[in-house]
Design a protein around this motif. Structure first.
Motif, PDB file in Angstrom:
ATOM      1  N   VAL A 140      41.704  42.054  30.837  1.00 31.87           N
ATOM      2  CA  VAL A 140      41.407  41.258  32.032  1.00 31.87           C
ATOM      3  C   VAL A 140      42.180  41.801  33.228  1.00 31.87           C
ATOM      4  O   VAL A 140      41.634  41.945  34.326  1.00 31.87           O
ATOM      5  N   ASN A 141      43.470  42.139  33.023  1.00 29.27           N
ATOM      6  CA  ASN A 141      44.275  42.718  34.104  1.00 29.27           C
ATOM      7  C   ASN A 141      43.666  44.020  34.604  1.00 29.27           C
ATOM      8  O   ASN A 141      43.596  44.280  35.811  1.00 29.27           O
ATOM      9  N   SER A 142      43.232  44.841  33.652  1.00 36.00           N
ATOM     10  CA  SER A 142      42.640  46.127  34.017  1.00 36.00           C
ATOM     11  C   SER A 142      41.349  45.932  34.800  1.00 36.00           C
ATOM     12  O   SER A 142      41.102  46.615  35.800  1.00 36.00           O
ATOM     13  N   ALA A 143      40.521  45.009  34.343  1.00 31.50           N
ATOM     14  CA  ALA A 143      39.261  44.741  35.043  1.00 31.50           C
ATOM     15  C   ALA A 143      39.515  44.262  36.469  1.00 31.50           C
ATOM     16  O   ALA A 143      38.795  44.638  37.398  1.00 31.50           O
ATOM     17  N   LYS A 144      40.536  43.444  36.673  1.00 30.26           N
ATOM     18  CA  LYS A 144      40.854  42.936  38.014  1.00 30.26           C
ATOM     19  C   LYS A 144      41.250  44.068  38.958  1.00 30.26           C
ATOM     20  O   LYS A 144      40.894  44.066  40.142  1.00 30.26           O
ATOM     21  N   ILE A 145      42.008  45.049  38.421  1.00 26.74           N
ATOM     22  CA  ILE A 145      42.420  46.190  39.237  1.00 26.74           C
ATOM     23  C   ILE A 145      41.194  46.969  39.706  1.00 26.74           C
ATOM     24  O   ILE A 145      41.050  47.314  40.881  1.00 26.74           O
ATOM     25  N   LEU A 146      40.287  47.255  38.774  1.00 28.35           N
ATOM     26  CA  LEU A 146      39.082  48.007  39.117  1.00 28.35           C
ATOM     27  C   LEU A 146      38.153  47.174  40.003  1.00 28.35           C
ATOM     28  O   LEU A 146      37.474  47.710  40.889  1.00 28.35           O
ATOM     29  N   TRP A 147      38.131  45.862  39.749  1.00 28.39           N
ATOM     30  CA  TRP A 147      37.270  44.988  40.557  1.00 28.39           C
ATOM     31  C   TRP A 147      37.700  45.003  42.023  1.00 28.39           C
ATOM     32  O   TRP A 147      36.854  45.008  42.931  1.00 28.39           O
ATOM     33  N   ALA A 148      39.002  45.023  42.248  1.00 25.05           N
ATOM     34  CA  ALA A 148      39.503  45.069  43.630  1.00 25.05           C
ATOM     35  C   ALA A 148      39.007  46.328  44.329  1.00 25.05           C
ATOM     36  O   ALA A 148      38.594  46.284  45.499  1.00 25.05           O
ATOM     37  N   TYR A 149      39.026  47.447  43.614  1.00 22.60           N
ATOM     38  CA  TYR A 149      38.540  48.702  44.206  1.00 22.60           C
ATOM     39  C   TYR A 149      37.051  48.583  44.542  1.00 22.60           C
ATOM     40  O   TYR A 149      36.615  49.001  45.615  1.00 22.60           O
ATOM     41  N   HIS A 150      36.277  47.996  43.630  1.00 20.22           N
ATOM     42  CA  HIS A 150      34.841  47.798  43.870  1.00 20.22           C
ATOM     43  C   HIS A 150      34.607  46.959  45.132  1.00 20.22           C
ATOM     44  O   HIS A 150      33.744  47.288  45.963  1.00 20.22           O
ATOM     45  N   GLU A 151      35.380  45.892  45.291  1.00 23.99           N
ATOM     46  CA  GLU A 151      35.171  44.997  46.435  1.00 23.99           C
ATOM     47  C   GLU A 151      35.486  45.689  47.756  1.00 23.99           C
ATOM     48  O   GLU A 151      34.799  45.478  48.753  1.00 23.99           O
ATOM     49  N   CYS A 153      35.332  48.987  48.232  1.00 23.77           N
ATOM     50  CA  CYS A 153      34.250  49.955  48.432  1.00 23.77           C
ATOM     51  C   CYS A 153      33.067  49.300  49.119  1.00 23.77           C
ATOM     52  O   CYS A 153      32.462  49.865  50.037  1.00 23.77           O
ATOM     53  N   ARG A 154      32.760  48.094  48.696  1.00 22.99           N
ATOM     54  CA  ARG A 154      31.584  47.397  49.203  1.00 22.99           C
ATOM     55  C   ARG A 154      31.844  46.733  50.553  1.00 22.99           C
ATOM     56  O   ARG A 154      31.083  46.922  51.506  1.00 22.99           O
ATOM     57  N   ASP A 155      32.903  45.963  50.649  1.00 24.06           N
ATOM     58  CA  ASP A 155      33.109  45.098  51.806  1.00 24.06           C
ATOM     59  C   ASP A 155      33.820  45.783  52.974  1.00 24.06           C
ATOM     60  O   ASP A 155      33.621  45.397  54.123  1.00 24.06           O
ATOM     61  N   GLU A 156      34.648  46.790  52.682  1.00 21.88           N
ATOM     62  CA  GLU A 156      35.410  47.443  53.743  1.00 21.88           C
ATOM     63  C   GLU A 156      34.833  48.803  54.120  1.00 21.88           C
ATOM     64  O   GLU A 156      34.778  49.164  55.290  1.00 21.88           O
ATOM     65  N   TRP A 157      34.417  49.563  53.099  1.00 23.16           N
ATOM     66  CA  TRP A 157      33.969  50.935  53.360  1.00 23.16           C
ATOM     67  C   TRP A 157      32.465  51.088  53.287  1.00 23.16           C
ATOM     68  O   TRP A 157      31.930  52.154  53.585  1.00 23.16           O
ATOM     69  N   GLU A 162      29.667  54.138  45.274  1.00 20.02           N
ATOM     70  CA  GLU A 162      30.967  54.118  44.583  1.00 20.02           C
ATOM     71  C   GLU A 162      31.254  52.721  44.024  1.00 20.02           C
ATOM     72  O   GLU A 162      31.822  52.580  42.941  1.00 20.02           O
ATOM     73  N   SER A 163      30.851  51.709  44.775  1.00 23.91           N
ATOM     74  CA  SER A 163      31.022  50.334  44.306  1.00 23.91           C
ATOM     75  C   SER A 163      30.282  50.121  42.994  1.00 23.91           C
ATOM     76  O   SER A 163      30.828  49.574  42.023  1.00 23.91           O
ATOM     77  N   TYR A 164      29.022  50.567  42.947  1.00 24.17           N
ATOM     78  CA  TYR A 164      28.237  50.382  41.721  1.00 24.17           C
ATOM     79  C   TYR A 164      28.783  51.215  40.566  1.00 24.17           C
ATOM     80  O   TYR A 164      28.816  50.745  39.422  1.00 24.17           O
TER      81      TYR A 164
END
Length: 402
Positions: A140-151, A153-157, A162-164
Motif C-alpha cells: 500500500v505504501n509503495s502504491a501511494k508513492i507511485l500514485w503521487a507520481y501519476h497524479e 503527471c496528470r494534474d501538473e504536467w 506517462e500518467s497511464y
C-alpha cells in the motif's frame, strides 16, 4: 552525496573521468554517477573505490539516525511548506546503499516536494522508496508513492501517457499482493485509467474500464466515486449521440451524488441536461430551463455555463446575446482534461456561426479556422468533428459567393 564524494576523491587524486572509468565503465556513465543521475551497483562501487585507493565505506554516507529529520519534514508537510522540504533534503538527504523505512519515507517526501515544485527529476527518489516498500511487503505504501507520481503527471504536467504508464505499473507490480481485494483502490484505479485513456483517444478501452468499475461496485456493494464514474461514462453516450443511454447514465450519476451528498455533483446536473437538450435533442427551450435552474442553485464552472448558454441562445435565434455569452468562455486552470479543454475551445465554432448569421463572413472564417487549429491538437472528439464540418461549409460558401 555519493556522486559528489566520488567526484571529490577523483579530483583530489588528479584523475580524469576517463582514467577513473577505466575499462569497466564509460566516461558518460561515470559522469551520470557523479552528477547524481545514476546509482552505481555495489560491484561498480567497489571497482571505483579500488581505483581511487579507498574503501567503499569512505564513499557511502555513514549510517545515521534520520528519525529527527523525518519528524521535522513531516511537520513541514503539514504546513504545506514544500520549498523548505526541498531545500533541506537537497542538502542533507543521503544516497545510502542500505535503505530503511525512515530513509524510504524521506525519499518519498523529497519526491513529493519536487513534484509540488514541478521538478520531474525526483522520480528516481520515488522509485527508491517504492522499491523498499515493495521488497518489504508494504504494498500500500509503495502504491501511494507511485500514485503521487501519476497524479502530478496528470494534474501538473498534463503528461497523460506517462500518467497511464504509471497506473499500468501499479496494476502489474501489485497483482497478487492483496490490492485486488481493496475495492476502493480498484475503483480509483479503474476510474483514473479511464480518464487517462480518454485523453489518449482510447475511448473504447476507457469505456470498458468504466463498465468494469460499475460491475465491481455492484458486486461488492461499495460505491466509491460512482457519481463520477457514471457521469464520465455518459460522455461516451454523448459522443455516440445516444440520448437514451446518456440520460440513463446521468440519472445514475445523480442518484449516487444524492446518496453520497456530493453537492458539487448534484449542482452540475442541470448543466449536463442542458448539454443533452442542445447537442442531442436540439431543443434550446428545454436547455434554457435547465440553465435557469443551474444558475438559481448557485452557479459554478462559469466557462461551461457561458458555453452552454451561448449554444442555447444561438439555438433560440438570439444571436447577439449568444455572441456575448460565448465571448466569456475562457480556459481555466481547474479544467485540465483534454476533453474539457476541447469543450471550451468549441465556443469558437459557435462564435463563427454567430458571425455568419450576422453577415460577418470574414470574421466567421477567421474564428472557425482558429477553433479548428486548436481542436486539432486535442483528442479527436465530437467538437473537432463539428469544427471540421463548419469550416468546410463556410469555406465552400465563400467560394460560391466569390
Amino acid at each position: 552525496m555519493l556522486g559528489e564524494k566520488i567526484l571529490q576523491f577523483r579530483k583530489a587524486r588528479g584523475m580524469t573521468q576517463s582514467e577513473l572509468a577505466g575499462e569497466r565503465l564509460t566516461k558518460g556513465m561515470l559522469s551520470q554517477i557523479e552528477n547524481g543521475k545514476a546509482a552505481p551497483s555495489m560491484a561498480a562501487l567497489e571497482y571505483l573505490a579500488g581505483r581511487l585507493g579507498c574503501e567503499v565505506s569512505d564513499l557511502v554516507d555513514k549510517k545515521k539516525d534520520y528519525t529527527g529529520l523525518l519528524s521535522e519534514m513531516e511537520a513541514l508537510k503539514e504546513e504545506g511548506n514544500y520549498e523548505t522540504i526541498d531545500q533541506r533534503l537537497a542538502d542533507t538527504l543521503p544516497v545510502n546503499m542500505d535503505v530503511d523505512l525512515v530513509l524510504a519515507k524521506l525519499y518519498g517526501l523529497y519526491a513529493e516536494a519536487g513534484y509540488k515544485l514541478r521538478k520531474k527529476d525526483r522520480k528516481r527518489y520515488a522509485d527508491l522508496a517504492a522499491e523498499f516498500y515493495q521488497a518489504n511487503g508494504l504494498y500500500v505504501n509503495s502504491a501511494k508513492i507511485l500514485w503521487a507520481y501519476h497524479e502530478y503527471c496528470r494534474d501538473e504536467w498534463l503528461d497523460w501517457e506517462e500518467s497511464y504508464h504509471t497506473l499500468e505499473r501499479i496494476r502489474k507490480e501489485y497483482k497478487g499482493n492483496g490490492l485486488e481485494e481493496d475495492t476502493v483502490f480498484q475503483l480509483k484505479l479503474l476510474l483514473d485509467e479511464a480518464i487517462d485513456l480518454m485523453a489518449l483517444e482510447e475511448y473504447t478501452t476507457a469505456h470498458q474500464k468504466l463498465k468494469s468499475a460499475i460491475k465491481l461496485a455492484n458486486k461488492t456493494n461499495i460505491y466509491y466515486q460512482m457519481d463520477n464514474i457514471y457521469r464520465i461514462a455518459a460522455n461516451e453516450a454523448l459522443r455516440n449521440n445516444d440520448g437514451e443511454e446518456y440520460l440513463r447514465l446521468l440519472k445514475k450519476s445523480e442518484q449516487y451524488a444524492v446518496f453520497t451528498e456530493n453537492e458539487a455533483s448534484i449542482k452540475i446536473m442541470p448543466l449536463l441536461r442542458a448539454m443533452y437538450h442542445n447537442m442531442i435533442k436540439h431543443d434550446p427551450s428545454s436547455a434554457m430551463a435547465e440553465l435557469e435552474l443551474y444558475s438559481a442553485e448557485g452557479m459554478f464552472l462559469e466557462p461551461l455555463y457561458h458555453l452552454e448558454m451561448g449554444r442555447t441562445l444561438f439555438g433560440l435565434g438570439r444571436i447577439e446575446e449568444a455572441l456575448i455569452s460565448l465571448s466569456q468562455v475562457k480556459l481555466v486552470d481547474y479544467l485540465i482534461h483534454p476533453i474539457d479543454i476541447a469543450m471550451l475551445q468549441s465556443a469558437g465554432i459557435y462564435r463563427a456561426l454567430c458571425y455568419e448569421q450576422m453577415g460577418r463572413e470574414e470574421e466567421a472564417l477567421k474564428e472557425i479556422d482558429h477553433a479548428e487549429k486548436q481542436l486539432r491538437r486535442m483528442p479527436k472528439s465530437i467538437y473537432y468533428q463539428h469544427a471540421v464540418k463548419v469550416k468546410k461549409r463556410l469555406a465552400e460558401k465563400k467560394g460560391t459567393d466569390d
